[in-house]
Write a protein that holds these residues in place. Structure first.
Motif, mmCIF file in Angstrom:
data_model
loop_
_atom_site.group_PDB
_atom_site.id
_atom_site.type_symbol
_atom_site.label_atom_id
_atom_site.label_comp_id
_atom_site.label_asym_id
_atom_site.label_seq_id
_atom_site.Cartn_x
_atom_site.Cartn_y
_atom_site.Cartn_z
ATOM 1 N N GLY A 295 -74.109 38.676 -13.929
ATOM 2 C CA GLY A 295 -73.855 37.930 -12.707
ATOM 3 C C GLY A 295 -73.799 38.889 -11.539
ATOM 4 O O GLY A 295 -73.213 39.966 -11.644
ATOM 5 N N ILE A 296 -74.409 38.525 -10.425
ATOM 6 C CA ILE A 296 -74.476 39.417 -9.276
ATOM 7 C C ILE A 296 -73.074 39.619 -8.707
ATOM 8 O O ILE A 296 -72.415 38.667 -8.288
ATOM 9 C CB ILE A 296 -75.417 38.854 -8.191
ATOM 10 C CG1 ILE A 296 -76.815 38.607 -8.776
ATOM 11 C CG2 ILE A 296 -75.490 39.812 -7.017
ATOM 12 C CD1 ILE A 296 -77.456 39.820 -9.397
ATOM 13 N N GLY A 297 -72.621 40.880 -8.724
ATOM 14 C CA GLY A 297 -71.258 41.144 -8.276
ATOM 15 C C GLY A 297 -71.094 42.390 -7.429
ATOM 16 O O GLY A 297 -70.035 42.613 -6.857
ATOM 17 N N GLY A 298 -72.115 43.257 -7.368
ATOM 18 C CA GLY A 298 -72.001 44.460 -6.579
ATOM 19 C C GLY A 298 -71.505 45.654 -7.371
ATOM 20 O O GLY A 298 -71.197 45.559 -8.568
ATOM 21 N N VAL A 299 -71.396 46.791 -6.692
ATOM 22 C CA VAL A 299 -71.069 48.056 -7.348
ATOM 23 C C VAL A 299 -69.688 48.033 -7.976
ATOM 24 O O VAL A 299 -69.496 48.522 -9.102
ATOM 25 C CB VAL A 299 -71.175 49.226 -6.338
ATOM 26 C CG1 VAL A 299 -70.713 50.528 -6.983
ATOM 27 C CG2 VAL A 299 -72.590 49.373 -5.838
ATOM 28 N N GLU A 300 -68.694 47.465 -7.276
ATOM 29 C CA GLU A 300 -67.323 47.490 -7.791
ATOM 30 C C GLU A 300 -67.212 46.739 -9.114
ATOM 31 O O GLU A 300 -66.589 47.209 -10.070
ATOM 32 C CB GLU A 300 -66.359 46.897 -6.763
ATOM 33 C CG GLU A 300 -66.077 47.795 -5.565
ATOM 34 C CD GLU A 300 -67.216 47.808 -4.562
ATOM 35 O OE1 GLU A 300 -68.141 46.957 -4.703
ATOM 36 O OE2 GLU A 300 -67.206 48.647 -3.653
ATOM 37 N N VAL A 301 -67.824 45.550 -9.181
ATOM 38 C CA VAL A 301 -67.810 44.789 -10.436
ATOM 39 C C VAL A 301 -68.549 45.555 -11.526
ATOM 40 O O VAL A 301 -68.091 45.633 -12.669
ATOM 41 C CB VAL A 301 -68.431 43.395 -10.237
ATOM 42 C CG1 VAL A 301 -68.551 42.661 -11.574
ATOM 43 C CG2 VAL A 301 -67.597 42.560 -9.279
ATOM 44 N N ALA A 302 -69.693 46.126 -11.175
ATOM 45 C CA ALA A 302 -70.486 46.862 -12.162
ATOM 46 C C ALA A 302 -69.705 48.034 -12.743
ATOM 47 O O ALA A 302 -69.734 48.276 -13.962
ATOM 48 C CB ALA A 302 -71.782 47.351 -11.515
ATOM 49 N N LEU A 303 -69.002 48.769 -11.894
ATOM 50 C CA LEU A 303 -68.249 49.932 -12.374
ATOM 51 C C LEU A 303 -67.134 49.533 -13.328
ATOM 52 O O LEU A 303 -66.952 50.151 -14.383
ATOM 53 C CB LEU A 303 -67.677 50.702 -11.185
ATOM 54 C CG LEU A 303 -68.675 51.524 -10.364
ATOM 55 C CD1 LEU A 303 -68.026 52.049 -9.090
ATOM 56 C CD2 LEU A 303 -69.235 52.686 -11.192
ATOM 57 N N VAL A 304 -66.381 48.499 -12.986
ATOM 58 C CA VAL A 304 -65.260 48.120 -13.842
ATOM 59 C C VAL A 304 -65.753 47.455 -15.117
ATOM 60 O O VAL A 304 -65.210 47.687 -16.206
ATOM 61 C CB VAL A 304 -64.244 47.241 -13.073
ATOM 62 C CG1 VAL A 304 -64.794 45.854 -12.800
ATOM 63 C CG2 VAL A 304 -62.925 47.150 -13.836
ATOM 64 N N GLU A 305 -66.803 46.637 -15.035
ATOM 65 C CA GLU A 305 -67.359 46.045 -16.254
ATOM 66 C C GLU A 305 -67.945 47.124 -17.159
ATOM 67 O O GLU A 305 -67.825 47.048 -18.396
ATOM 68 C CB GLU A 305 -68.431 45.017 -15.908
ATOM 69 C CG GLU A 305 -67.894 43.703 -15.380
ATOM 70 C CD GLU A 305 -68.947 42.634 -15.265
ATOM 71 O OE1 GLU A 305 -68.589 41.484 -14.959
ATOM 72 O OE2 GLU A 305 -70.146 42.928 -15.492
ATOM 73 N N GLY A 306 -68.605 48.115 -16.569
ATOM 74 C CA GLY A 306 -69.145 49.206 -17.370
ATOM 75 C C GLY A 306 -68.058 49.963 -18.103
ATOM 76 O O GLY A 306 -68.198 50.303 -19.281
ATOM 77 N N GLN A 307 -66.953 50.227 -17.408
ATOM 78 C CA GLN A 307 -65.836 50.922 -18.063
ATOM 79 C C GLN A 307 -65.269 50.099 -19.215
ATOM 80 O O GLN A 307 -64.980 50.639 -20.293
ATOM 81 C CB GLN A 307 -64.742 51.213 -17.042
ATOM 82 C CG GLN A 307 -65.123 52.256 -16.001
ATOM 83 C CD GLN A 307 -64.030 52.434 -14.965
ATOM 84 O OE1 GLN A 307 -63.033 53.115 -15.200
ATOM 85 N NE2 GLN A 307 -64.199 51.795 -13.810
#
Length: 430
Positions: A295-307
């Motif tokens: 889901g399109i969420g931006g860098v902040e969402v991507a970083l926390v989901e990746g972690q």
């Protein structure tokens, strides 16, 4: 035979989500491999940061991932899955890798959405992010007249970058109504970091006109002088239409998740996104997904989901749970952004009968309107069967005609005959 590569955790995508996943999973005695089709890590959002650092957050995360034992396979693209935990990838040098893994994290990101309109296939009509990437790769832009149009914060970032590189940015045309953006501005002001970014962009874009409730209607060529290239663009703002002469038109109508590989691997999809639970686990055991593909969420969402995905994939569930509040906060902002920049219905009425929708196979809007669905359109018009395999026209017809574009089969990306021959050799056990 393909070259064999074995790893414990395979991360597909070296953007923010993939890098964060590798950092989170490091130090657990797992062999970690990060595969990406670009020559350097960073993904689309941090493209070029390894050569010319300019983003403090990108520099920090790239420094952290380099400090791990993760192995990078750059310039490699997965095109098939011969068995459950083996994938085939073709390298930029023309070789083929057979990668076996125990766990997989998909961090395949997103791409720009294009909305067709008369003249959108002219030379120098480009995606906003696409033009930025070309300039980063060396395209001269100094003194060129540029109109940036579409929707979303990416327009501002691209315009600021082009202006910094010497472009004459004539106009930023944002299709979203000003009233929606005002409510989104409230969300921005609640975050000190977001407010700082917004003010920095505003400062960089001093002197650049920005119009809201404004969108491109048609691009025009300089046909009078025998030149089939962009000469200008007609835009509409409310009831008023006006024309702007320009050298480049950079268009971006938000983003589309890259889910083709996930679909090939059997992961469930919903509303064009990969379905993942609270631990970023997909419907396939040991397959996780993080970032824009959920889901399109931006860098902040991507970083926390990746972690979270990296921690869970390496058995650190408790540490992953501690990041749930941060993910919820980042997702709340992303939801507000997606609501503010939702595509307006007027964009569906831009096309004329002869406007091309599938530019790979030269399929006009009229030919598509005569078909009942995506599958029939592919059979009768070859729409979506060209080199891009529906990555451009697929999201367009979903928006324009409400079709569901869900057919994915190997190879998910173009591959050489030699690479395709490796599929049968692996499945037959030769």
């Amino acid at each position: 035979m393909p070259e064999r590569h074995t790893t414990d955790l395979l991360i597909v995508g070296a953007g923010p989500a993939g890098i964060a996943a590798a950092v989170a999973a490091a130090g657990t005695q797992q062999r970690i491999t990060i595969l990406d089709d670009n020559p350097h890590p960073g993904g689309q959002i941090w493209r070029g940061e390894t050569q010319t650092p300019g983003d403090a957050a990108a520099a920090e995360w790239l420094k952290r991932v380099r400090a791990t034992d993760a192995q990078f396979l750059n310039g490699a693209r997965i095109f098939a899955q011969p068995d459950g935990k083996t994938v085939l990838a073709e390298t930029a040098a023309g070789g083929t890798l057979a990668i076996s893994f125990q766990k997989l994290i998909l961090a395949t990101g997103a791409r720009e959405r294009f909305i067709p309109f008369p003249g959108w296939t002219l030379p120098n009509v480009l995606g906003a992010g696409g033009l930025q990437a070309l300039v980063k790769s060396g395209l001269p832009i100094t003194g060129k007249r540029v109109v940036v149009a579409g929707t979303g914060p990416l327009l501002l970032a691209v315009a600021a970058y082009l202006k910094k590189r010497g472009a004459q940015v004539l106009l930023i045309a944002e299709q979203a109504p000003f009233t929606k953006l005002m409510s989104f501005g409230v969300q921005v002001m609640r975050s000190a970091s977001k407010l700082k970014q917004a003010l920095a962009l505003k400062l960089q874009l001093r002197g650049v006109p920005q119009r809201f409730n404004c969108w491109p209607v048609a691009a025009h060529s300089d046909a009078a002088h025998g030149q089939e290239r962009l000469a200008g663009v007609t835009l509409r703002q409310g009831a008023r239409a006006f024309e702007v002469a320009c050298d480049y038109l950079a268009c971006g109508f938000h983003l589309v998740p890259n889910v083709e590989l996930a679909a090939l691997l059997g992961c469930a999809l919903r509303d064009g996104c990969v379905v993942a639970d609270e631990f970023q686990q997909t419907s396939v055991p040991d397959f996780f997904c993080a970032g824009e593909s959920t889901g399109i969420g931006g860098v902040e969402v991507a970083l926390v989901e990746g972690q979270i995905a990296g921690l869970v994939a390496s058995g650190q569930h408790h540490a992953a749970r501690e990041l749930f509040p941060a993910r919820a906060a980042a997702q709340q902002f992303a939801d507000a952004l997606n609501h503010a920049f939702a595509l307006r219905p007027e964009l569906k009425r831009l096309l004329q009968a002869d406007t091309l929708v599938c530019r790979c196979e030269d399929v006009s809007f009229a030919r598509l309107q005569a078909q009942p669905d995506w599958r029939t359109a592919k059979l009768h018009t070859r729409c979506g069967m060209g080199p891009c395999q529906g990555r451009i026209c697929g999201p367009a017809v979903e928006f324009l005609l409400g079709w569901q574009v869900a057919s994915v089969r190997p190879p998910v990306f173009p591959a050489s005959i030699g690479s395709l021959a490796q599929i049968s050799s692996l499945t037959s056990g030769e």
